[in-house]
Write a protein that holds these residues in place. Structure first.
Motif, short mmCIF file in Angstrom:
data_model
loop_
_atom_site.label_atom_id
_atom_site.label_comp_id
_atom_site.label_asym_id
_atom_site.label_seq_id
_atom_site.Cartn_x
_atom_site.Cartn_y
_atom_site.Cartn_z
N ARG A 1 -19.93 -1.46 10.63
CA ARG A 1 -19.23 -0.15 10.70
C ARG A 1 -18.48 -0.10 9.49
NH1 ARG A 1 -14.74 0.68 12.08
NH2 ARG A 1 -14.34 -1.21 13.42
N VAL A 3 -9.38 -10.62 15.32
CA VAL A 3 -9.13 -10.31 16.61
C VAL A 3 -10.21 -11.14 17.38
CG1 VAL A 3 -9.16 -8.54 18.33
CG2 VAL A 3 -8.13 -8.24 16.17
N ARG A 25 0.18 3.94 -2.79
CA ARG A 25 -0.10 5.71 -2.49
C ARG A 25 0.77 6.54 -2.96
NH1 ARG A 25 -4.89 5.65 -2.09
NH2 ARG A 25 -4.36 7.81 -3.04
N GLU A 41 -9.68 -3.76 -3.11
CA GLU A 41 -9.15 -2.61 -3.15
C GLU A 41 -8.18 -2.21 -4.09
OE1 GLU A 41 -8.38 -2.06 0.98
OE2 GLU A 41 -10.34 -1.38 1.33
N GLU A 54 -18.51 2.60 6.45
CA GLU A 54 -17.40 3.54 6.11
C GLU A 54 -17.02 3.43 4.86
OE1 GLU A 54 -15.05 3.44 10.42
OE2 GLU A 54 -14.19 2.61 8.55
N LYS A 55 -17.25 2.30 4.11
CA LYS A 55 -16.59 2.22 2.65
C LYS A 55 -17.89 2.53 1.78
CE LYS A 55 -12.89 -0.45 3.97
NZ LYS A 55 -11.54 0.34 3.67
N ALA A 87 -7.67 -2.95 11.04
CA ALA A 87 -7.45 -1.95 12.30
C ALA A 87 -8.61 -1.97 13.17
CB ALA A 87 -6.82 -0.67 11.83
N GLY A 88 -8.51 -2.07 14.31
CA GLY A 88 -9.68 -1.66 15.28
C GLY A 88 -10.98 -2.66 15.44
N TRP A 129 0.95 -1.46 0.03
CA TRP A 129 0.06 -0.04 0.04
C TRP A 129 0.78 1.20 0.00
CZ3 TRP A 129 -4.63 0.69 -1.87
CH2 TRP A 129 -5.45 -0.34 -1.75
N GLU A 160 -9.70 -5.53 5.95
CA GLU A 160 -10.35 -5.08 7.15
C GLU A 160 -11.18 -5.83 7.78
OE1 GLU A 160 -11.43 -0.74 8.48
OE2 GLU A 160 -10.78 -0.74 6.60
#
Lengths: 518, 293
Positions: free
Chosen positions: A497, A472, A98, A116, A501-502, A466-467, A94, A461
């Motif tokens: 969520r 997890v 970027r 993505e 977001e996406k 993340a998060g 990535w 994701e």
């Protein structure tokens, strides 16, 4: 004068040693082994005067290291290799996408990240290159593997690996009549080999857990799978989840669909099928080696071929390592049986909102495989394509998947790989073993109703991001910190969520497209 | 004369300017840049440009994200236990090795070795030794009839495994600093105390400890700040698992910024982290100042 004599003598001795080292040194192993097998390349049509940079992770470095010197010798080109561990491959990739610095020309990446990557337009559409330079026998690529290289109908990656989980079991344990008899006495039924469903896996794992059933003086365990966090544990879960959440069929909202409701884009994570699967996999940890939660793919393969468990679930790589007692310490050569993933005795039918009691099996193309992509900012795109098709042509890729080049992380993906068992025998396989192994893989890859893995923007994701993420919360369930219900609830909330977001509508369109729905 | 003064001042600034520009570019600019980023939403892998969101990212971590508080809790517990353990053990070793005995220098060197190892190498070393299946420690435990321990795969044990390894690695730092402090103490005070009939314990508590207190505060402060940045051990030994049982705040920053490419949130949590560290440092320094006065 004496000093001069000494110097002259020293010079002569050194010259002698230098010459002798050239005369007596053998050729490099890779060259020695492969040059004979590889036909001369046609003169390249591309400019190969500038080095190309290849981004690769372990164990695929084995493939690049093998073909690099031969390609360089045949073409006059030059390759620089950037090796990164799997855990940091994504960020490296990535960063390049970027910053567009052109830090590599071709990269080996998992297809699950490509929603993505393809959707974001970060890599080249390879069809113009195929038209210009050709592609070595596209029809030889299995349909399931062709599908994962495409995005919106265009070929965006070079296929390199056909990936799906399968069952490995110890024949000396599960096929032993005495153990079968004892099992029947204890559980009241006879199991199948390979196990037919996850209920059988649970009982077999319990039966063979924590005793020395192969009489090697060491304690063995029931079952092993990838369970390490920040690795690939989510695919172990999806093996189970697919069986309880859906039933095989042409992909639709209610068949061969395990991630989202295709009409509402609501995650299926709270569905009874997911909760049941989470409960089952948590239970399996009780019959696994104590270090299970530290098992990434390397640890699992090393542990299983060293003989520590009765059953394991993995991609085709355990089979390769099984054949190599010297290189990978295999103590189970010829002792493994192979099969598709276990099914389930029931599945949750979301259409009728009830459990359906029915023995069935859903083939799941988890992970999907590794592919080669050429970034938009790559400075040497044509040369990168040239090397890409050189590595993955039918003759070369066969040597990479069949064990001749050892453990490369690449599993069979061309029709021709399945039709040349003699190459596999050269790779160290027994004739019977390889037949069973190839059949297990090809049955899954040929299944037109196999469930495709999640491949939409944000897949990393949803899985390990993340998060949040399945990874997890799954790990928290496996370690007993939270209940399966709580784990599924948390995953559901995170997935809602992430989808918001996406962009809800965009994600829904991508997801439906990934299942082949309009 | 005035012209000459202005000229000299200009020359002085001209000499200082390159250093100031360098400092601005290397130290201040990144801070300002990340502060600006922290006020934006920027998912770098899907958004070409950041979007201004004000204080939303800070609000998210402080009021909506339980994971931030859980990681802060784990990190604080880890810092508290490991730094205390290192200090106590360092003091014990320093006191023992400040005595005169044969082979003293050998032990001094041996005790310093863990600190000399790169943290990621330490993590790998311990990961192998503590492996629940094939690790040497469980092999020893089982060979003497004890049960193996799930050092890295139990949510209850794994946090203490990280603490144990940290203590192993950083006790030498405390030991080294405290040994130097002990060796610089004046011997007259001890002679006088001995004449007055003070016991060894009384000498330790009434002379040694007060005299080396500034060193203790300083090295504790250094270690606290350093320990708060816990990353390599978590990355190398447990990968923050099982679940998120050993996830430190630094690891969370890495996950958000480098794994998730959420650069706005990554910057915000980095700034929160910096503020927390500054508060800790200021509290400790002010207590230290009070003690001195």
């Amino acid at each position: 004068m004496r000093k001069h004599y000494l110097l002259i003598t020293l010079f002569i001795v050194l010259s002698f040693l230098f010459t002798a080292s050239f005369i007596f040194a053998g050729p490099k192993p890779a060259e020695e082994e492969e040059v004979e097998a590889v036909p001369e390349e046609k003169p390249p049509e591309v400019d190969l005067s500038v080095p190309i940079t290849v981004l690769v992770t372990d164990p695929h470095i084995q493939v690049v290291d093998t073909w690099k010197p031969i390609w360089e010798a045949q073409t006059g080109g030059k390759i620089e290799v950037v090796l990164v561990p799997y855990a940091t491959l994504e960020e490296k990739m990535w960063l390049e996408f970027r910053t567009k610095t052109g830090s590599f020309d071709i990269a080996c990446v998992p297809v699950t990240w490509l929603g993505e990557v393809f959707g974001g337009g970060h890599v080249e559409n390879l069809e113009p290159y195929m038209d210009k330079y050709g592609y070595p026998n596209w029809d030889d690529v299995m349909p399931g593997v062709q599908r994962i290289t495409k995005w919106m109908g265009k070929t965006m990656a070079l296929p390199y690996d056909g990936d799906n989980h399968m069952t490995y079991y110890r024949k000396d344990a599960l096929e032993d009549p005495m153990y079968q008899e004892q099992f029947k006495k204890k559980y009241g039924y006879s199991y199948h080999t390979p196990p037919l469903n996850w209920s059988e896996v649970r009982d077999i794992a319990e039966f063979f857990d924590e005793w020395d059933w192969d009489n090697d003086g060491e304690i063995e365990y029931g079952v092993a799978f990838i369970a390490q966090q920040n690795s690939q544990a989510m695919w172990s879960f999806m093996d189970v989840c697919a069986q309880y959440t859906t039933i095989a069929g042409k992909p639709s909202n209610y068949t061969s669909n395990i991630f989202f409701d295709t009409e509402t884009m609501e995650p299926l994570c709270k569905s009874p099928g997911w909760v049941e699967a989470m409960t089952r996999i948590q239970e399996l940890t009780e019959f696994a080696p104590p270090g299970l939660l530290g098992y990434g793919y390397s640890e699992l393969r090393q542990a299983f071929v060293s003989g520590n468990s009765a059953i394991a679930f993995d991609w085709g790589d355990i089979g390769i390592q099984e054949q190599k007692p010297v290189e990978y310490g295999s103590k189970v050569k010829g002792l493994l049986g192979y099969g598709p993933l276990p099914g389930a005795k029931k599945y949750f039918d979301r259409k009728t909102n009830r459990w359906v009691e029915k023995q069935h099996t859903v083939n799941f193309l988890n992970f999907g495989g590794w592919v080669w992509v050429i970034p938009k900012a790559a400075p040497q795109k044509d040369a990168a394509y040239h090397f890409g098709i050189y590595m993955t042509n039918p003759e070369h890729s066969l040597l990479d998947v069949c064990g001749i080049h050892g453990y490369t992380g690449a599993n069979p993906w061309r029709w021709s790989h399945f039709k040349t068992p003699e190459a596999w025998v050269r790779g160290g396989w027994g004739e019977e073993s390889v037949k069973a192994y190839l059949k297990a893989i090809s049955d899954i890859l040929q299944d037109p109703n196999a469930v495709p893995d999640l491949m939409i923007p944000g897949t990393p994701e949803y899985y390990t991001g993340a998060g949040s993420s399945l990874d997890v919360h799954l790990n928290a369930v496996l370690s007993g910190k939270i209940s399966p219900q709580e784990g599924c609830k948390r995953i559901y909330n995170d997935w809602v969520r992430i989808t918001e977001e996406k962009g809800f509508d965009e994600q829904k369109a991508f997801y439906r497209s990934s299942l082949g729905l309009q | 004369m005035a012209g000459f003064t202005v000229g000299r001042r200009n020359i002085k600034f001209a000499f200082l300017l390159p250093a100031l520009i360098y400092l601005m570019l290397m130290a201040i600019l990144p801070l300002v840049w990340t502060l600006t980023l922290s006020l934006t939403k920027w998912h770098a892998n899907i958004m070409p440009k950041p979007e201004w969101v004000g204080l939303d990212n800070f609000k998210y971590f402080l009021f909506e994200d339980p994971r931030f508080w859980r990681d802060l809790g784990f990190t604080s517990m880890y810092v508290g236990i490991s730094v205390t353990g290192e200090l106590v053990l360092g003091l014990i070793f320093a006191t023992l090795l400040s005595q005169k005995f044969k082979g003293k220098n050998f032990f001094r060197v041996v005790y310093l070795l863990p600190m000399a190892c790169p943290p990621i190498a330490v993590a790998f070393l311990w990961r192998m030794m503590l492996h629940p299946d094939i690790g040497i420690i469980n092999t020893i435990l089982t060979s003497i009839g004890l049960n193996g321990v799930k050092w890295t795969t139990s949510a209850t044990v794994a946090p203490f495994t990280i603490i144990m390894v940290d203590i192993w690695e950083w006790t030498p730092f405390m030991f080294l600093a405290l040994l130097a402090a002990l060796q610089s103490l004046p011997t007259e005070l001890y002679q006088a105390a001995a004449v007055d009939g003070a016991s060894s314990w009384q000498m330790f508590t009434h002379i040694t400890l007060p005299l080396i207190a500034p060193v203790i505060v300083t090295i504790s402060l250094i270690r606290i700040i350093d320990a708060f940045k816990l990353f390599e051990l978590v990355f190398g030994i447990t990968g923050a698992g099982p679940g998120s049982a050993t996830e430190s705040l630094s690891f969370y920053v890495y996950v958000i910024g480098m794994k998730g490419f959420k650069l706005g949130r990554g910057s915000a949590i980095s700034w929160l982290f910096l503020i927390i560290l500054l508060i800790f440092a200021l509290i400790l320094i002010s207590r230290f100042k009070k003690q001195r006065t």
